[in-house]
Design a protein around this motif. Structure first.
Motif, short mmCIF file in Angstrom:
data_model
loop_
_atom_site.label_atom_id
_atom_site.label_comp_id
_atom_site.label_asym_id
_atom_site.label_seq_id
_atom_site.Cartn_x
_atom_site.Cartn_y
_atom_site.Cartn_z
N THR A 65 2.77 -12.25 -5.80
CA THR A 65 3.96 -12.67 -6.54
C THR A 65 4.40 -14.02 -5.97
N PRO A 66 5.34 -14.71 -6.62
CA PRO A 66 5.80 -15.97 -6.04
C PRO A 66 6.42 -15.82 -4.66
N MET A 67 6.88 -14.62 -4.31
CA MET A 67 7.58 -14.42 -3.04
C MET A 67 6.75 -13.72 -1.97
N GLY A 68 5.50 -13.45 -2.23
CA GLY A 68 4.67 -12.76 -1.25
C GLY A 68 3.81 -11.71 -1.92
N LEU A 69 3.33 -10.75 -1.14
CA LEU A 69 2.43 -9.72 -1.66
C LEU A 69 3.19 -8.41 -1.89
N ARG A 70 2.87 -7.76 -3.01
CA ARG A 70 3.35 -6.40 -3.21
C ARG A 70 2.71 -5.48 -2.18
N SER A 71 3.43 -4.45 -1.82
CA SER A 71 2.90 -3.48 -0.85
C SER A 71 2.04 -2.41 -1.51
N LEU A 72 1.98 -2.41 -2.85
CA LEU A 72 1.17 -1.47 -3.60
C LEU A 72 0.91 -2.06 -4.97
N ALA A 73 -0.32 -1.91 -5.46
CA ALA A 73 -0.65 -2.43 -6.79
C ALA A 73 0.09 -1.66 -7.86
N SER A 74 0.42 -2.33 -8.95
CA SER A 74 1.27 -1.73 -9.99
C SER A 74 0.61 -0.55 -10.68
N GLY A 75 -0.70 -0.46 -10.67
CA GLY A 75 -1.37 0.64 -11.33
C GLY A 75 -1.51 1.89 -10.48
N GLU A 76 -1.08 1.84 -9.25
CA GLU A 76 -1.23 2.97 -8.34
C GLU A 76 -0.11 3.99 -8.53
N PRO A 77 -0.39 5.28 -8.30
CA PRO A 77 0.67 6.29 -8.36
C PRO A 77 1.78 5.98 -7.37
N GLY A 78 3.02 6.18 -7.81
CA GLY A 78 4.15 5.96 -6.93
C GLY A 78 4.67 4.55 -6.90
N TYR A 79 4.07 3.66 -7.69
CA TYR A 79 4.51 2.27 -7.70
C TYR A 79 5.96 2.16 -8.14
N ALA A 80 6.76 1.38 -7.41
CA ALA A 80 8.19 1.21 -7.71
C ALA A 80 8.47 -0.27 -7.99
N PRO A 81 8.91 -0.61 -9.19
CA PRO A 81 9.12 -2.02 -9.53
C PRO A 81 10.36 -2.63 -8.89
N HIS A 82 11.34 -1.79 -8.53
CA HIS A 82 12.59 -2.32 -7.98
C HIS A 82 13.02 -1.52 -6.76
N TYR A 83 13.52 -2.21 -5.76
CA TYR A 83 13.99 -1.60 -4.51
C TYR A 83 15.48 -1.36 -4.64
N GLN A 84 15.84 -0.16 -5.11
CA GLN A 84 17.23 0.13 -5.39
C GLN A 84 17.57 1.57 -5.00
N GLY A 85 18.88 1.89 -5.08
CA GLY A 85 19.33 3.25 -4.81
C GLY A 85 19.92 3.41 -3.44
N GLY A 86 20.20 4.65 -3.07
CA GLY A 86 20.73 4.97 -1.76
C GLY A 86 19.67 4.89 -0.69
N SER A 87 20.04 5.27 0.52
CA SER A 87 19.13 5.13 1.65
C SER A 87 17.83 5.89 1.45
N ARG A 88 17.91 7.14 0.99
CA ARG A 88 16.71 7.95 0.80
C ARG A 88 15.81 7.35 -0.29
N GLU A 89 16.43 6.92 -1.39
CA GLU A 89 15.64 6.35 -2.49
C GLU A 89 14.94 5.07 -2.04
N ARG A 90 15.66 4.24 -1.28
CA ARG A 90 15.07 2.98 -0.84
C ARG A 90 13.96 3.21 0.19
N ASP A 91 14.17 4.13 1.12
CA ASP A 91 13.14 4.43 2.11
C ASP A 91 11.86 4.93 1.44
#
Length: 539
Positions: free
Chosen positions: A425-451
């Motif tokens: 991405t323009p800001m660096g590398l994704r930690s998981l490819a978008s086609g993989e199970p569990g991929y999350a497009p946005h880092y949001q939510g409470g502490s548990r959701e974000r972790d």
């Protein structure tokens, strides 16, 4: 925290709108009132009204001292104004960012009083310091302010660029030693982050004495081949819960020793011996076996991990459950291990055969020809032959970010191309490819959701360093490739310097556009890798 207001006088528009019977106050009546807001808390907490807070103010000339709680450093205020003691609580400050992160977002702050300045007589000066860092012998606060301003101007001129000046913000003291803060406002000094960040923040920028002092300080805390990953802020025992912190230390020592050769004044056999001894102790401990199942195997590769522990940089846990366990032989750990063995072999021939064995096994066991890239983990859960082909950025370290490239030219190019296509991405590398199970497009939510999604697609800007270095290497490291990489990959990072933590780079960003910055807005290894690219890789 300060609150201020101007008293006495109006703007011309206010005067025109008035009835006309009231004249503007004369300049002598213009006053600045500054009210202090105080707490006494850790940066992970919020402060709430309570009966234990002490509003007492010890006034001594230009100095007013506030001691809010036992065990909390006093706040010392110097001013050329008049202090009036008017204790009260200001309640229900709402912090929008904490609210968005699902944290306690409402705070009460104590206000002991007001500083009042007459602006028509002289400029207002108010300086705050923690007790123990306050000046006691000064002619006047105006004199001290002039001194501090001169010192700060000289400090800024010392650094050749704003990025170097930003880098200096992470260098701090812990007791008598120097260390690096991993990020502001939430992190302390962590081993892994220190040894990754120091390569750019100190070594690539030529601040080698700082790098030496930090590395020497950590050299004295090797335990069973391991360095702590974190020194707890409240004084508990250091935490040895990382397989890669010790290996990153060896990489940083190598960078430092290579750079120090060019500066004869830094050549010190005693220091070099201490650093080499730490390298040897780490390699010996890992080779023989240490905590958490870390041990060199017969194939020359390094096994690590046990349930309940997160030993790699992908270290999120929820209620003791690992989100990305990666137990076995993670790919970047092998890259670090083999590079560390090659560095150790420069000091002791005993590591050469283990390196040769491990390097031969690495490409054979991690490469998947059908997929065209490297496995993320092999021998998963220490079961020989099992393979995790989840597409993550960790494989890039087999080509860039470390001294050695561990793949043949053709395979190295295929890895870089795949990472560029699926993770960049323009800001660096994704930690998981978008086609993989569990991929999350946005880092949001409470502490548990974000972790839970910390490493499930979230972009990490620090990974732009190893990626760009790998991209340049597979193109022959030519001047043309370096110029192209500068023009292609760095402009979005430079633009980001103006968007979150001004002059700095964020910890993480969303996986999908507009790649909103998240996490710490000031992150040491993010800035460090940009500086390493600028000063070492793309020159």
């Amino acid at each position: 925290m300060l609150s201020w207001r101007i008293i006495g006088g109006r703007s011309s528009s206010d005067a025109n709108n008035a009835a006309g019977s009231q004249e503007l106050a004369p300049p002598s009546a213009v006053k600045l009132c500054v009210r202090l807001f105080l707490s006494g808390r850790d940066f992970h907490s919020t402060h709430h009204e309570n009966g234990a807070f002490r509003f007492d103010a010890d006034q001594n000339g230009e100095r007013v001292t506030f001691r809010s709680y036992d065990g909390v450093p006093a706040v010392v205020a110097y001013s050329n104004g008049h202090y009036s003691h008017e204790p009260t609580w200001y309640r229900n400050f709402l912090y929008a960012e904490e609210q968005a992160r699902g944290l306690d977002a409402v705070e009460d702050l104590a206000s002991p009083g007001i500083f009042e300045f007459s602006l028509s007589q002289k400029p207002a000066v108010l300086m705050l310091a923690a007790e123990g860092h306050a000046t006691t012998d000064i002619e006047s606060i105006e004199t001290r302010y002039a001194q501090v301003r001169t010192i700060e101007e000289a400090r800024r001129k010392y650094f050749s660029t704003p990025l170097e000046r930003a880098a200096d913000a992470y260098l701090v003291k812990r007791g008598k030693r120097k260390t690096l803060i991993a990020g502001y406002p939430w992190f302390g000094d962590w081993g892994r982050d220190t040894f990754i960040a120091i390569r750019g923040l100190c070594i690539a920028t030529g601040h080698l004495e700082d790098a030496r002092d930090i590395l020497l300080a950590w050299a004295g805390v090797v335990s069973q081949g391991m360095l702590p990953n974190r020194f707890p802020d409240s004084g508990e025992q250091p935490e040895f819960n990382s397989v890669d912190a010790s290996l990153w230390y060896i990489i940083a020592v190598n960078d430092y020793l290579l750079a120090a050769k060019k500066q004869p004044t830094l050549t010190d056999d005693c220091h070099t011996k201490k650093l080499r001894a730490a390298v040897e102790a780490i390699l010996a401990g890992f080779n023989e076996g240490t905590r958490f199942g870390i041990r060199a195997n017969r194939d020359g590769l390094l096994s690590a991990g046990e349930h309940g522990q997160q030993l790699t940089w992908m270290d999120a846990r929820i209620d003791g459950r690992e989100i990305t366990p990666r137990i076995g032989k993670p790919v970047e750990i092998q890259a670090l291990w083999l590079n560390a063995l090659a560095i150790g072999a420069k000091f002791s021939a005993r590591w050469r055969s283990l390196f040769d064995k491990g390097r031969a096994a690495f490409e054979e066991k991690f490469w998947n020809e059908n997929a065209g890239y490297l496995a993320d983990v092999i021998d998963c859960d220490h079961q020989p032959g099992t393979v995790d082909l989840t597409f993550r950025p960790n494989q890039i370290f087999a080509v860039g970010g470390l001294p050695l490239t561990l793949l043949s030219p053709d395979k190295a190019r295929r890895v870089v191309d795949a990472v560029e296509m699926l993770l960049l991405t323009p800001m660096g590398l994704r930690s998981l490819a978008s086609g993989e199970p569990g991929y999350a497009p946005h880092y949001q939510g409470g502490s548990r959701e974000r972790d839970a999604i910390y490493h499930q697609g979230t972009v990490w800007p620090w990974l732009i360093g190893p990626f760009v270095e790998a991209w340049v290497r597979v193109r022959g490291s030519t001047s043309e490739a370096k110029a192209e990489a500068r023009a292609k990959f760095l402009p979005p990072i430079y633009q980001h310097l103006n968007e979150a933590g001004l002059g700095h780079i964020s910890e993480i960003c969303d996986a999908e556009p507009p790649h909103t910055p998240r996490g710490c807005p000031f992150q040491a290894w993010s800035l460090g890798e940009l500086l390493r690219l600028e000063r070492s890789v793309l020159v």
